[in-house]
Design a protein around this motif. Sequence first.
Motif, PDB file in Angstrom:
ATOM      1  N   PHE A   6       3.275  99.135-109.632  1.00 31.56           N
ATOM      2  CA  PHE A   6       2.866 100.480-110.037  1.00 31.56           C
ATOM      3  C   PHE A   6       1.904 100.332-111.208  1.00 31.56           C
ATOM      4  N   ALA A   7       0.674 100.800-111.039  1.00 32.48           N
ATOM      5  CA  ALA A   7      -0.345 100.645-112.078  1.00 32.48           C
ATOM      6  C   ALA A   7      -0.017 101.479-113.311  1.00 32.48           C
ATOM      7  N   VAL A   8      -0.144 100.875-114.491  1.00 34.44           N
ATOM      8  CA  VAL A   8       0.082 101.561-115.766  1.00 34.44           C
ATOM      9  C   VAL A   8      -1.047 101.197-116.717  1.00 34.44           C
ATOM     10  N   ASP A  22      -1.320  99.522-122.611  1.00 35.59           N
ATOM     11  CA  ASP A  22      -0.294  99.696-123.657  1.00 35.59           C
ATOM     12  C   ASP A  22       1.108  99.687-123.067  1.00 35.59           C
ATOM     13  N   VAL A  23       1.309 100.385-121.960  1.00 33.79           N
ATOM     14  CA  VAL A  23       2.642 100.436-121.341  1.00 33.79           C
ATOM     15  C   VAL A  23       3.045  99.056-120.847  1.00 33.79           C
ATOM     16  N   GLU A  43       6.329  94.294-121.662  1.00 33.74           N
ATOM     17  CA  GLU A  43       6.432  92.837-121.775  1.00 33.74           C
ATOM     18  C   GLU A  43       7.147  92.450-123.068  1.00 33.74           C
ATOM     19  N   LEU A  44       6.826  93.130-124.175  1.00 30.87           N
ATOM     20  CA  LEU A  44       7.515  92.883-125.437  1.00 30.87           C
ATOM     21  C   LEU A  44       9.014  93.136-125.282  1.00 30.87           C
ATOM     22  N   LEU A  71       0.148  91.865-116.853  1.00 25.46           N
ATOM     23  CA  LEU A  71      -0.815  92.408-117.800  1.00 25.46           C
ATOM     24  C   LEU A  71      -2.204  92.590-117.201  1.00 25.46           C
ATOM     25  N   GLU A  72      -2.522  91.841-116.156  1.00 30.04           N
ATOM     26  CA  GLU A  72      -3.854  91.921-115.577  1.00 30.04           C
ATOM     27  C   GLU A  72      -3.792  91.835-114.054  1.00 30.04           C
TER      28      GLU A  72
END
Length: 338
Positions: free
Chosen positions: A88-90, A93-94, A99-100, A157-158
């Motif tokens: 699901f694309a976000v 920042d999300v 990930e954090l 992330l990418e």
Amino acid sequence: MPAFGLAFFIIISLLSACAKPRGMQLEGVYGTALWHVTLTDEFPAGLDQVVLRAGITQALSKTTQQIAGWDKSSEISQFNAHQSTQWFAVSPDVARLSELALRLSAESAGIYDITVRPLITLWGFDSAQETAGYVPVAEEIAAARARVGYQKLQVQLEPPALRKTQVDLHVELASLADGFAADVVGEYLESLGLTNYMVEIAGEIRTRGVSPRGDAWRVAIEKPLDGQRAVQQGVRLRNAGLATSGDYRNFFIKDGKRYSHTLDPATGYPVTHQLASVSVVAQQGALADAYATLLMAMGEVKGKAFADQHALAAYFVWRTDAGFEVYATPAFTQLLMD
């Protein structure tokens, strides 16, 4: 698991101690919380309070659209409603915040878990409802726990995207939302050339540069008292974020037993340790916010060991029969005010 603490009137009282501040203060509303910004710098040419307030409001509105679980149109709410195990694309920042959160979940062996919302709702600690004082039965807790587990969430992330391996998984970023919002406002101020400021949102802090006094920002950790406001400890901050998590604002007592809003995902029950509050200082507000929640869930014994092991700047306050005891890690000790 929201964080609490740092009453703004206490912050201002420390900020203005011994000298009249020469900075400017702005305030407004973010969701159900208040935000406050204190500036040391003079406004650049072409900038005034109206423009600045509008810019801050716009920055906070963006964070709402990204991570507000109470807003059904937000990215995270849409992901939660997404009944699929496909990516699901976000926004970046999300993805970065998720990930954090997953990294801290792994570090804490699942004590910190952003998928714990079904348990929070079951126990009546949902932000949209008043605590009913309901103690669930074992079968209800087991059913809610079956929907919880950070391992069921994946992040890339990418391109930035989230994926759940169980369709009814619910992701909640409230445990770092206010710290992240303070970071977003701070980054907006810096984009305008304002490099000496303090942002406070629902008690979570981001500071940069110097205070209107010309030295470090002076803020206070609130004493964890039920229904009262008092200073526990003053600290000096510069280029750092501070967050406090505690059990003294959101709890209920039934049959003489106190039930905290901080839940243990491994058991499905509120934690039973004596830790009343923990404050963390980190470079970013979101990181401080998340670590404060993590340590609060661990308790005074495991939390202190974790904070020392990871060289965190953390300050613990826990209950004893004689009152409160405190512990500051070596990194936090350097920040204490006399």
